[in-house]
Scaffold this active site. Structure first.
Site, short mmCIF file in Angstrom:
data_model
loop_
_atom_site.label_atom_id
_atom_site.label_comp_id
_atom_site.label_asym_id
_atom_site.label_seq_id
_atom_site.Cartn_x
_atom_site.Cartn_y
_atom_site.Cartn_z
CD GLU A 220 1.81 -12.39 5.99
OE1 GLU A 220 2.85 -12.64 6.62
OE2 GLU A 220 1.32 -13.17 5.16
CB CYS A 254 7.51 -7.69 10.77
SG CYS A 254 7.76 -7.92 9.01
P1 NAD Z 1 -1.24 -2.25 14.47
O1 NAD Z 1 -1.73 -3.63 14.66
O2 NAD Z 1 -1.36 -1.31 15.61
O3 NAD Z 1 -2.00 -1.53 13.24
C1 NAD Z 1 -1.99 -2.09 11.95
C2 NAD Z 1 -3.18 -1.56 11.16
O4 NAD Z 1 -4.38 -2.06 11.75
C3 NAD Z 1 -3.33 -0.05 11.15
O5 NAD Z 1 -3.72 0.34 9.85
C4 NAD Z 1 -4.43 0.20 12.15
O6 NAD Z 1 -5.15 1.39 11.92
C5 NAD Z 1 -5.31 -1.01 11.90
N1 NAD Z 1 -6.21 -1.37 13.01
C6 NAD Z 1 -6.03 -1.18 14.33
N2 NAD Z 1 -7.07 -1.69 15.03
C7 NAD Z 1 -7.92 -2.22 14.12
C8 NAD Z 1 -9.17 -2.90 14.21
N3 NAD Z 1 -9.75 -3.16 15.37
N4 NAD Z 1 -9.77 -3.30 13.06
C9 NAD Z 1 -9.19 -3.08 11.86
N5 NAD Z 1 -8.01 -2.44 11.71
C10 NAD Z 1 -7.37 -2.02 12.83
O7 NAD Z 1 0.26 -2.39 13.98
P2 NAD Z 1 1.32 -1.24 13.74
O8 NAD Z 1 1.74 -0.67 15.06
O9 NAD Z 1 0.81 -0.32 12.70
O10 NAD Z 1 2.52 -2.04 13.08
C11 NAD Z 1 3.53 -2.68 13.80
C12 NAD Z 1 3.29 -4.16 13.84
O11 NAD Z 1 3.15 -4.69 12.52
C13 NAD Z 1 4.46 -4.92 14.46
O12 NAD Z 1 3.99 -5.91 15.32
C14 NAD Z 1 5.14 -5.55 13.24
O13 NAD Z 1 5.89 -6.70 13.53
C15 NAD Z 1 3.96 -5.86 12.40
N6 NAD Z 1 4.35 -6.06 10.98
C16 NAD Z 1 4.28 -7.31 10.46
C17 NAD Z 1 4.69 -7.53 9.15
C18 NAD Z 1 4.63 -8.91 8.54
O14 NAD Z 1 4.64 -8.99 7.31
N7 NAD Z 1 4.55 -9.99 9.31
C19 NAD Z 1 5.14 -6.46 8.37
C20 NAD Z 1 5.19 -5.20 8.94
C21 NAD Z 1 4.79 -5.00 10.24
#
Ligand code: NAD
Length: 508
Positions: A220, A254
């Site tokens: 997502e 998002c």
């Molecule tokens: P991010 O991708 O930086 O981090 C998300 C999660 O992934 C965090 O818990 C982080 O610690 C973890 N993570 C980072 N690198 C990883 C790896 N290599 N392996 C496993 N886990 C890892 O995202 P963010 O900055 O926390 O959130 C913002 C983003 O999330 C925006 O792009 C937003 O649009 C998206 N988002 C999408 C939805 C949806 O339902 N489509 C909902 C909310 C947020």
């Protein structure tokens, strides 16, 4: 003793959490759906009872205003559990599937079974809602969960406090705190599936790591949602809708509105009203209840807003409202930009902040073209008094959800699936599809315990081949009384198949 959802240190946490979750899974795998729902009902009651402290904790870590926190983190979460209470039993029950005439005498069943220990990784913008939504779906479908919150809004201890209402949930849900490196270590433990919510670049990394172990993933990801306003729409509603859609959660949503398309006939009056209403918005921290926007959550996201706005202004955009954010604080006044061109970062890439770029369009075809000219495809919204046109546009948009005469609202119904198209990811959360995403379907065909030999089993002989060929002809050639032909040739083939082979065996 139950293993409990304890937070453990980053070094040994992944292995310990998976082992505890596996124990929880083994112990409770035969729990009925009704019993699982009863445990979720305890969680729901606890969320409602302690909603003020949950809201305040999320406000403190994310910076969102009080009403945003109550609507998204509490109502959105409780709504989903309530939907599960009403629908999960029926959706997860074994399904009778029609068996075709070629398999006469047999029965077909479809079972929806648990996957095992699933890994849920969440972002920082809706820390309570995103976590509990995925966890509730995973648990009701029979799984155990290892959950990793974002390092930026861990809300340490908050979920554990809610889960303490149910020892069963405590055993089934293990929480591990940490950053991306901890996320990678969790994937190395080999979960049955990964449910990831976050950014596209991280989603790609997770998918690559999961591919090495053939772990299924659901992603997502981010969005660049378009809102389309036709001139026949009374302006008051889309003006208010655009402001809320773009600025709720300080734009860190998002499926927030990140591109506003307004029909040229009403473009200027619309923009004037938009700016006039934006001036009334209240932005503040520590909201007692009457702020519209809180602060942004993290400095790197605020810096991205600054970068996108500066890039737009350098390329000729006009600042209609707000100012370029400074480095002093995270409180960012909403920003409205026009004279936008499609090469600007603010139009092409996810901004994820309180910025609304506005562009005019001439007609329906151009609106659809501009909205679809994006790598992303999460959600969209269409405002028009012409229902047929709104439906036509909704069908033409390359996205996972559309709200007509509303904004961000297809995700308001827990019975509708939420998830994107294109680079916004794949797989669904919520709705029947979202629930079944946490299951493995198992196909079961049931036949009689007798001594009959199936026609498709050995021996193969020329005579059997001839009879099969006749049967194929009877089955698929359209003719009057076809079913009688099918029955006649089917029965002859069946009777022939019971005869033993008369030829010499083992000739090569
Ligand atoms: P991010 O991708 O930086 O981090 C998300 C999660 O992934 C965090 O818990 C982080 O610690 C973890 N993570 C980072 N690198 C990883 C790896 N290599 N392996 C496993 N886990 C890892 O995202 P963010 O900055 O926390 O959130 C913002 C983003 O999330 C925006 O792009 C937003 O649009 C998206 N988002 C999408 C939805 C949806 O339902 N489509 C909902 C909310 C947020």
């Amino acid at each position: 003793m139950h293993p409990t959802s304890a937070a453990v240190g980053p070094m040994d946490a992944p292995q310990q959490a998976f082992s505890a979750a596996q124990q929880g899974f083994d112990r409770y795998r035969h729990l009925s759906i009704a019993a699982r729902l009863a445990e979720l009902a305890k969680l729901k009651a606890e969320i409602l009872r302690s909603r003020t402290s949950i809201v305040e904790r999320v406000m403190a870590e994310v910076g969102k205003c009080r009403t945003d926190a109550l609507i998204a983190e509490i109502i959105g979460t409780v709504d989903w559990i309530t939907w599960l209470e009403a629908n999960a039993q029926a959706l997860l029950a074994p399904e009778r599937v029609k068996t075709p005439i070629t398999l006469f005498g047999k029965k077909s069943l479809l079972l929806h079974e648990a996957l095992g220990v699933v890994l849920v990784i969440c972002p920082w913008n809706y820390p309570f809602h995103n976590a509990v939504t995925a966890i509730a779906a995973a648990v009701v479908t029979g799984n155990a969960v290892v959950y990793k919150p974002s390092e930026h809004t861990p809300c340490t201890g908050l979920l554990e406090a809610c889960l303490a209402t149910s020892p069963v949930l405590q055993a089934l849900v293990q929480i591990v705190y940490g950053d991306g490196a901890v996320g990678e270590a969790l994937i190395e433990q080999g979960p049955a599936k990964i449910f990831f919510t976050g950014s596209g670049p991280t989603g790609a990394k997770i998918m690559a790591q999961a591919a090495r172990q053939l772990i299924p993933v659901e992603l997502e990801l981010g969005g660049k949602d378009a809102m389309i306003v036709f001139a026949d729409s009374p302006l008051r509603r889309p003006v208010a809708g655009a402001l809320w859609g773009a600025f709720t959660n300080a734009g860190q949503s998002c499926s927030g509105v990140e591109r506003l398309l307004v029909e040229s006939a009403v473009y200027e009056p619309f923009l004037e009203q938009l700016v006039a209403e934006a001036k009334r918005l209240v932005v503040r921290s520590d909201d007692p209840g009457d702020a519209d926007l809180g602060r942004m959550t993290v400095a790197f996201q605020r810096d991205k807003v600054t970068q996108h706005v500066e890039d737009a202004l350098a390329k000729g955009a006009r600042l209609r409202f707000g100012q370029v954010p400074t480095k002093d604080h995270l409180l960012v006044t909403p920003i409205i930009l026009d004279q936008i061109t499609t090469d600007m970062l603010v139009w092409r890439e996810e901004t994820f902040g309180p910025v609304l770029p506005v562009m005019a369009f001439q007609d329906e075809a151009e609106a659809v073209h501009l909205a679809n000219a994006s790598d992303y495809g999460l959600c969209a919204s269409v405002f028009s008094a012409d229902k047929k046109r709104a439906m036509r546009v909704a069908a033409a948009l390359e996205v996972g959800g559309v709200s007509i005469n509303n904004v961000n609202m297809s995700e308001g119904n827990p019975g509708l699936p939420f998830g994107g198209a294109k680079k916004s990811g794949f797989g669904k959360l919520r709705g029947p599809e979202g629930l079944l995403g946490f299951t493995r379907s198992k196909a079961v065909l049931i036949d009689q315990a007798n001594s009959k030999i199936e026609a498709n089993w050995y021996p193969y002989t020329r005579e059997k081949l001839r009879r099969f060929d006749r049967f194929v002809d009877a089955l698929y050639t359209p003719r009057l009384l076809r079913l009688i032909y099918v029955a006649w040739h089917g029965l002859r083939l069946e009777a022939f198949s019971q005869k033993p082979r008369c030829s010499t065996p083992n000739k090569i």
